[in-house]
Write a protein that holds these residues in place. Structure first.
Motif, short mmCIF file in Angstrom:
data_model
loop_
_atom_site.label_atom_id
_atom_site.label_comp_id
_atom_site.label_asym_id
_atom_site.label_seq_id
_atom_site.Cartn_x
_atom_site.Cartn_y
_atom_site.Cartn_z
N TRP A 155 0.81 -1.23 0.00
CA TRP A 155 0.00 0.00 0.00
C TRP A 155 0.84 1.28 0.00
O TRP A 155 1.22 1.82 1.04
CB TRP A 155 -0.97 0.04 1.19
CG TRP A 155 -1.91 1.23 1.06
CD1 TRP A 155 -1.85 2.41 1.74
CD2 TRP A 155 -3.01 1.34 0.16
NE1 TRP A 155 -2.84 3.26 1.32
CE2 TRP A 155 -3.57 2.62 0.35
CE3 TRP A 155 -3.56 0.49 -0.79
CZ2 TRP A 155 -4.67 3.06 -0.36
CZ3 TRP A 155 -4.66 0.93 -1.51
CH2 TRP A 155 -5.20 2.20 -1.28
N GLY B 156 -0.44 3.78 -2.01
CA GLY B 156 -1.46 4.80 -2.26
C GLY B 156 -1.55 5.27 -3.69
O GLY B 156 -2.36 6.14 -4.02
N ASP C 281 -4.21 7.81 -5.55
CA ASP C 281 -3.62 9.10 -5.91
C ASP C 281 -3.68 9.37 -7.40
O ASP C 281 -3.94 10.51 -7.81
CB ASP C 281 -2.15 9.16 -5.44
CG ASP C 281 -2.03 9.27 -3.93
OD1 ASP C 281 -3.00 9.72 -3.30
OD2 ASP C 281 -0.98 8.89 -3.40
#
Length: 220
Positions: free
Chosen positions: A125, A127, A131
């Motif tokens: 993870w 992101g 994003d």
């Protein structure tokens, strides 16, 4: 035209047996055409292509798993298997929904979103799925629908609901923005603003068509 002595009816088309009682038909059908059109299936039309794709997928999967067993540092072969599965899921969806391009786009957005989130989770993870990928594919989907609807001259009813679905899907990242899940803000802001503009345009200029379509789809 052929004739069924059992049912006492004439049969059009190139039938060998009666469609009612399955008895042998008499008569001649040399000048008769088939009553029903011949329906072709894309999987049958491109059988060789799908067989080659399947063989390549099996080869890649087998080699990856074998190498991973020889070098068991990390279970990296699972990511390759997941990637192959994602490609096949996307390909099958694209083929099954090929006659409805707006619906195809919405399905592809959902599939890709789920795949990248799962991929991001499995890789620790970072992101990047929230994003960058999800905001950009939502924006790309909205632009694609606008361009395709103009190029193919689609009626507003053919893609209206799918634009609404994609627009609402593009607003969802605002939740991630509010709870602080995002590391990079500008892709999500572009997606949210684009979705709001898209939805506002439809509600302002196509509000009546939207009401009619909702009533028709949901039997209201």
């Amino acid at each position: 035209m052929k004739y069924c002595d059992n049912c006492k009816v004439s049969i059009e088309g190139k039938w060998e047996n009666c469609p009612l009682c399955q008895a042998k038909l008499s008569g001649d059908d040399k000048e008769q055409e088939d009553t029903f059109p011949v329906i072709t299936f894309v999987y049958k039309e491109h059988t060789k292509f799908f067989k080659v794709m399947l063989l390549i997928s099996i080869i890649i999967a087998s080699i990856s798993v074998s190498l991973n067993i020889l070098v068991p540092q990390r279970a990296w072969s699972l990511f390759i298997l997941g990637g192959l599965g994602s490609v096949w899921a996307s390909l099958i969806t694209a083929i099954n929904k090929r006659n409805n391009i707006p619906k195809n786009i919405v399905y592809q957005v959902m599939i890709i979103s789920v795949v990248v989130i799962v991929w991001d989770l499995l890789t620790g993870w970072k992101g990047w799925s929230l994003d960058y990928v999800i905001p950009f594919i939502c924006v790309f989907a909205m632009i694609s629908m606008a361009v395709i609807s103009k190029v193919l001259r689609l009626h507003i009813e053919d893609y209206l609901l799918y634009v609404i679905i994609d627009g609402m899907f593009g607003i969802i990242p605002i939740i991630f923005l509010l709870i602080g899940f995002l590391n990079v803000l500008y892709p999500t802001l572009i997606c949210i603003v684009g979705s709001i503009i898209s939805l506002s345009t439809i509600l302002i200029f196509e509000g009546e068509s939207l009401k009619v379509e909702l009533k028709k789809r949901f039997h209201m």
